[in-house]
Motif scaffolding. Structure first.
Motif, mmCIF file in Angstrom:
data_model
loop_
_atom_site.group_PDB
_atom_site.id
_atom_site.type_symbol
_atom_site.label_atom_id
_atom_site.label_comp_id
_atom_site.label_asym_id
_atom_site.label_seq_id
_atom_site.Cartn_x
_atom_site.Cartn_y
_atom_site.Cartn_z
ATOM 1 N N TRP A 24 0.826 -1.212 0.000
ATOM 2 C CA TRP A 24 0.000 0.000 0.000
ATOM 3 C C TRP A 24 0.858 1.258 0.000
ATOM 4 C CZ3 TRP A 24 0.554 3.661 3.726
ATOM 5 C CH2 TRP A 24 1.064 3.291 4.973
ATOM 6 N N LEU A 25 2.035 1.199 0.650
ATOM 7 C CA LEU A 25 2.907 2.365 0.686
ATOM 8 C C LEU A 25 3.613 2.555 -0.655
ATOM 9 C CD1 LEU A 25 4.018 4.721 2.255
ATOM 10 C CD2 LEU A 25 5.764 3.216 3.230
ATOM 11 N N LEU A 26 4.010 1.457 -1.280
ATOM 12 C CA LEU A 26 4.586 1.567 -2.619
ATOM 13 C C LEU A 26 3.568 2.182 -3.582
ATOM 14 C CD1 LEU A 26 6.658 1.054 -4.837
ATOM 15 C CD2 LEU A 26 5.832 -1.315 -4.960
ATOM 16 N N ASP A 27 2.323 1.726 -3.519
ATOM 17 C CA ASP A 27 1.279 2.291 -4.378
ATOM 18 C C ASP A 27 1.060 3.766 -4.067
ATOM 19 O OD1 ASP A 27 1.008 -0.220 -5.476
ATOM 20 O OD2 ASP A 27 -0.772 -0.748 -4.285
ATOM 21 N N PHE A 28 1.092 4.092 -2.797
ATOM 22 C CA PHE A 28 0.942 5.486 -2.346
ATOM 23 C C PHE A 28 2.053 6.347 -2.939
ATOM 24 C CE2 PHE A 28 2.273 8.684 0.769
ATOM 25 C CZ PHE A 28 1.084 9.320 1.095
ATOM 26 N N ARG A 29 3.272 5.852 -2.884
ATOM 27 C CA ARG A 29 4.417 6.619 -3.402
ATOM 28 C C ARG A 29 4.330 6.794 -4.918
ATOM 29 N NH1 ARG A 29 8.692 7.342 0.102
ATOM 30 N NH2 ARG A 29 8.975 5.948 1.884
ATOM 31 N N THR A 30 4.083 5.702 -5.629
ATOM 32 C CA THR A 30 4.092 5.780 -7.089
ATOM 33 C C THR A 30 2.941 6.640 -7.610
ATOM 34 O OG1 THR A 30 2.915 3.660 -7.178
ATOM 35 C CG2 THR A 30 5.304 3.612 -7.403
ATOM 36 N N ALA A 31 1.784 6.563 -6.956
ATOM 37 C CA ALA A 31 0.663 7.420 -7.359
ATOM 38 C C ALA A 31 1.008 8.887 -7.148
ATOM 39 C CB ALA A 31 -0.593 7.046 -6.572
ATOM 40 N N ALA A 32 1.692 9.180 -6.045
ATOM 41 C CA ALA A 32 2.097 10.567 -5.775
ATOM 42 C C ALA A 32 3.106 11.043 -6.805
ATOM 43 C CB ALA A 32 2.671 10.681 -4.366
ATOM 44 N N TRP A 33 4.074 10.155 -7.155
ATOM 45 C CA TRP A 33 5.102 10.576 -8.098
ATOM 46 C C TRP A 33 4.515 10.925 -9.462
ATOM 47 C CZ3 TRP A 33 9.435 12.794 -7.870
ATOM 48 C CH2 TRP A 33 10.213 12.925 -9.016
ATOM 49 N N GLN A 34 3.486 10.196 -9.872
ATOM 50 C CA GLN A 34 2.843 10.490 -11.146
ATOM 51 C C GLN A 34 2.237 11.892 -11.162
ATOM 52 O OE1 GLN A 34 0.052 7.307 -11.783
ATOM 53 N NE2 GLN A 34 1.659 5.749 -11.994
ATOM 54 N N LYS A 35 1.915 12.415 -9.984
ATOM 55 C CA LYS A 35 1.305 13.741 -9.891
ATOM 56 C C LYS A 35 2.334 14.866 -9.906
ATOM 57 C CE LYS A 35 -3.099 12.668 -9.399
ATOM 58 N NZ LYS A 35 -4.137 13.169 -10.331
ATOM 59 N N VAL A 36 3.597 14.550 -9.625
ATOM 60 C CA VAL A 36 4.603 15.603 -9.492
ATOM 61 C C VAL A 36 4.728 16.415 -10.779
ATOM 62 C CG1 VAL A 36 7.050 16.075 -9.109
ATOM 63 C CG2 VAL A 36 5.880 14.392 -7.687
ATOM 64 N N ALA A 37 4.789 15.730 -11.912
ATOM 65 C CA ALA A 37 4.956 16.425 -13.189
ATOM 66 C C ALA A 37 3.686 17.161 -13.614
ATOM 67 C CB ALA A 37 5.368 15.426 -14.265
ATOM 68 N N GLU A 38 2.532 16.727 -13.102
ATOM 69 C CA GLU A 38 1.260 17.315 -13.520
ATOM 70 C C GLU A 38 0.898 18.570 -12.723
ATOM 71 O OE1 GLU A 38 -1.683 14.332 -13.026
ATOM 72 O OE2 GLU A 38 -0.611 12.800 -14.193
ATOM 73 N N LEU A 39 1.297 18.622 -11.469
ATOM 74 C CA LEU A 39 0.837 19.675 -10.563
ATOM 75 C C LEU A 39 1.778 20.869 -10.563
ATOM 76 C CD1 LEU A 39 -0.231 17.403 -7.578
ATOM 77 C CD2 LEU A 39 -1.739 18.534 -9.215
ATOM 78 N N ASP A 40 1.231 22.022 -10.235
ATOM 79 C CA ASP A 40 2.000 23.245 -10.116
ATOM 80 C C ASP A 40 2.543 23.399 -8.704
ATOM 81 O OD1 ASP A 40 1.460 24.006 -12.753
ATOM 82 O OD2 ASP A 40 -0.435 24.951 -12.180
ATOM 83 N N LEU A 41 3.514 24.304 -8.561
ATOM 84 C CA LEU A 41 3.946 24.698 -7.226
ATOM 85 C C LEU A 41 2.781 25.370 -6.498
ATOM 86 C CD1 LEU A 41 7.446 26.228 -8.050
ATOM 87 C CD2 LEU A 41 7.019 24.129 -6.753
ATOM 88 N N PRO A 42 2.803 25.353 -5.173
ATOM 89 C CA PRO A 42 1.711 26.020 -4.444
ATOM 90 C C PRO A 42 1.711 27.517 -4.708
ATOM 91 C CG PRO A 42 3.505 25.457 -2.952
ATOM 92 C CD PRO A 42 3.814 24.791 -4.260
ATOM 93 N N TYR A 43 0.527 28.102 -4.664
ATOM 94 C CA TYR A 43 0.438 29.557 -4.768
ATOM 95 C C TYR A 43 0.840 30.160 -3.427
ATOM 96 C CZ TYR A 43 -1.464 34.237 -4.894
ATOM 97 O OH TYR A 43 -1.605 35.609 -4.803
ATOM 98 N N VAL A 44 1.832 31.038 -3.465
ATOM 99 C CA VAL A 44 2.328 31.685 -2.248
ATOM 100 C C VAL A 44 2.161 33.186 -2.433
ATOM 101 C CG1 VAL A 44 4.290 31.980 -0.705
ATOM 102 C CG2 VAL A 44 3.969 29.801 -1.905
#
Length: 433
Positions: A24-44
């Motif tokens: 479950w943790l491996l799945d958690f990590r890999t799902a998160a990594w797929q989002k890194v390239a898609e998401l923007d930096l936070p608005y500050v």
């Protein structure tokens, strides 16, 4: 190691499997990594961070299980009472658990205090139920996704129902090998009708090498619980830091924050508290000192969801040299949170004509029958106070020192461990004089 090399080498799967992590943790990590390239930096708000390095690094160290016997630096031992056999503490050096001590009585009561890796092995279902499920979501933006994919340090503290932990519990996180990023995740949970005081320190030993730190902390107070959270962050000028401290507060519970934000490098500090239950409350006290060419953004938000919830924010900052700090204080009363009270105060003291401090109080009110207020000021040392002290034989330098300490003391005195309180005072002394 650049981001594209991580994907090419199937890096996340390799270090997760080498660490014997559950699927479950491996799945958690890999799902998160797929989002890194898609998401923007936070608005500050009011800070441009698009050129800051939050995600690129040359080497990476995963969790390293088992306590190490390496000698601790004096910066570390100075904030710990290692001779006290009744003290409760955890020390992490880079990704190594170095010291751990928890009272036998607390263990018998079911208190869990372990490095995060051990907690995942020993209490997988409990960790899984809280890890980025309530307070912080892994797909909020690029930095939370990056964090979720590459967590390589942290601590897990769980206080069971109806347990009152009277002595403070302390964690010290030491960045020694600065070339490897520190991706630290801390989970602090007080179950129904329980209470705990938790205090942490972040310390850099390598003052010259550039590095990155990504910290996410989830502090969860279930029904009728109480958590006091204190922290002193003291990372070096070469470290770019993202810190997300998030509170999740249930009905009739209280979360108190006392934060000494003393990093010397460029830093994004997010402190968000969600008052979920009716009668929930939070008090947030923050101090920071900016110096050199440092840029900081300190955003403190208390969001009221529960009826008759109470949130207060007090932020004090001192700016010198060419440092820039933005204080964003946000009190948000959501629809349905009637009879709530949101108050905030931000004060910035300027010690240099080149320094810049902004205090931006914001109130968002979506409900009637509430109380809300704010105050903000940016200014220099009061000449009347200086004149009063100097007229009594105190030098200008000492007078300014006394005024600064008095200005920051509302947060300093809230820290519950004397050694940590002394450390914060010493750090302030070294930064402002």
């Amino acid at each position: 190691m650049a981001e594209n090399l991580i994907i090419k080498d199937d890096f996340i799967r390799t270090f997760s499997e080498n660490g014997n992590e559950p699927k479950w943790l491996l799945d958690f990590r890999t799902a998160a990594w797929q989002k890194v390239a898609e998401l923007d930096l936070p608005y500050v708000d009011k800070t441009k961070i698009n050129r800051w390095n939050f995600t690129k690094f040359d080497t990476f160290h995963a969790f390293k299980p088992g306590l190490t016997d390496e000698e601790l630096d004096s910066k570390v031992t100075g904030v710990l009472d290692l001779e006290n056999k009744e003290a409760n503490y955890y020390v992490q050096v880079d990704q190594h658990p170095a010291r751990l001590q928890l009272q036998a009585e607390l263990k018998e009561q079911g208190v869990i205090f372990e490095d995060l890796h051990s907690a995942i092995q020993n209490h997988p279902e409990l960790v899984k139920s809280y890890l980025m499920t309530q307070a912080v979501q892994k797909d909020e933006h690029k930095l939370t996704a990056f964090h979720a994919a590459l967590i390589n340090g942290g601590v897990f503290l769980y206080v069971p129902k109806n347990v009152e932990v009277k002595a403070p519990i302390q964690a010290v996180f030491v960045q020694k090998n600065i070339e490897s990023p520190l991706i630290n995740h801390n989970l602090i949970i007080a179950d129904d009708n329980s209470s705990v005081t938790y205090v942490e320190n972040y310390i850099t030993l390598d003052e010259k090498t550039a590095g990155i730190v990504n910290i996410v902390e989830e502090v969860i107070a279930n029904q009728n619980a109480r958590i006091t959270f204190g922290a002193v962050d003291n990372l070096s000028s070469e470290v770019t830091t993202y810190i997300n401290r998030r509170g999740h507060v249930g009905a009739d519970s209280r979360l108190e924050w006392a934060l000494g934000l003393m990093n010397d490098g460029d830093t994004i500090n997010e402190n968000n508290t969600n008052l979920i239950g009716a009668g929930s409350s939070s008090d947030v006290k923050t101090v920071t000192v900016g110096r050199g060419k440092q840029t900081q953004n300190v955003t403190t938000r208390v969001t009221h969801y529960g009826k008759a919830s109470i949130g207060t924010i007090l932020s004090h900052g001192v700016m010198k040299d060419s440092a820039t700090t933005v204080f964003n204080g946000i009190g948000h009363i959501k629809h349905g949170a009637s009879k709530s009270d949101a108050q905030q105060e931000s004060r910035v003291l300027m010690l240099s004509s080149k320094a810049r401090g902004d205090a931006n109080p914001i109130l968002l009110i979506d409900e009637n029958d509430v109380v809300a207020g704010h105050a903000a000021s940016v200014g220099r040392v009061d000449p009347v106070q200086m004149f009063y002290l100097m007229s009594r034989g105190i030098s200008r330098k000492e007078a300014e020192r006394l005024i600064i300490h008095g200005f920051l003391d509302p947060v300093v005195r809230q820290l519950p461990i004397e050694n940590v309180k002394l450390m914060l005072r010493n750090v302030i002394e070294g930064k402002v004089l």
